[in-house]
Scaffold this motif. Structure first.
Motif, short mmCIF file in Angstrom:
data_model
loop_
_atom_site.label_atom_id
_atom_site.label_comp_id
_atom_site.label_asym_id
_atom_site.label_seq_id
_atom_site.Cartn_x
_atom_site.Cartn_y
_atom_site.Cartn_z
N ASP A 129 -3.14 -4.09 -9.84
CA ASP A 129 -3.35 -2.86 -9.00
C ASP A 129 -4.86 -2.78 -8.87
O ASP A 129 -5.75 -3.04 -9.81
N TYR A 130 -5.25 -2.67 -7.30
CA TYR A 130 -6.48 -2.51 -7.27
C TYR A 130 -7.28 -1.43 -7.52
O TYR A 130 -8.69 -1.44 -7.58
N LEU A 131 -6.59 -0.46 -7.95
CA LEU A 131 -7.29 1.00 -8.19
C LEU A 131 -7.95 0.70 -9.46
O LEU A 131 -9.28 1.05 -9.82
N TYR A 147 1.06 -1.18 -0.08
CA TYR A 147 0.08 -0.04 -0.04
C TYR A 147 1.01 1.16 -0.16
O TYR A 147 1.74 1.47 0.85
N SER A 150 -8.17 2.45 -2.25
CA SER A 150 -7.07 2.98 -3.34
C SER A 150 -8.03 4.22 -3.81
O SER A 150 -9.41 4.08 -3.79
N LYS A 151 -7.34 5.47 -3.91
CA LYS A 151 -7.93 6.58 -4.70
C LYS A 151 -7.09 7.41 -5.27
O LYS A 151 -5.88 7.48 -5.03
N ARG A 204 -2.36 3.53 -3.48
CA ARG A 204 -2.59 2.40 -4.35
C ARG A 204 -2.39 1.16 -3.52
O ARG A 204 -1.55 1.20 -2.65
N THR A 205 -3.23 0.18 -3.51
CA THR A 205 -2.77 -1.05 -3.13
C THR A 205 -2.29 -1.80 -4.22
O THR A 205 -3.30 -2.23 -5.33
N SER A 238 -1.70 8.96 -6.44
CA SER A 238 -2.65 8.25 -5.88
C SER A 238 -2.24 7.37 -4.80
O SER A 238 -1.06 7.19 -4.60
#
Length: 93
Positions: free
Chosen positions: A60-62, A27, A86-87, A40-41, A38
């Motif tokens: 990428d989980y985003l 993360y 994630s944002k 991110r995870t 951003s």
């Protein structure tokens, strides 16, 4: 003497190595070349080469896809077992 025995700062490569060995997710605060930022995870898959540069291939989980990330653009790294929020902070994902 005490200062020499203390470990130095952990580099992104140290976190990546541990994440790959222990099957953990990363993360981090990621800054793109275009200036986008951003949280991110990332689930690391392994290293690959992109235009002659060694980059980390991750899920990428985003964006919910496999992408390549430059380790030197990762900051505030944390190793996690479960994906965190994630944002996009600025720019594009």
């Amino acid at each position: 003497e005490l200062k020499e025995s203390l470990p130095g700062p952990r580099l992104p490569v140290d976190y990546i190595k541990e994440a790959l060995e222990r099957k953990l997710m990363i993360y981090c605060h990621y800054t793109k070349r275009t200036g986008g930022k951003s949280l991110r995870t990332l689930e690391p898959i392994g290293y690959t080469t992109f235009h002659g540069v060694k980059v980390l291939e991750c899920y990428d989980y985003l964006t919910e896809e496999n992408r390549s990330f430059a380790p030197h653009r990762m900051d505030k790294i944390e190793l996690v077992k479960e994906p965190k929020e994630s944002k996009v902070i600025t720019g594009q994902p």
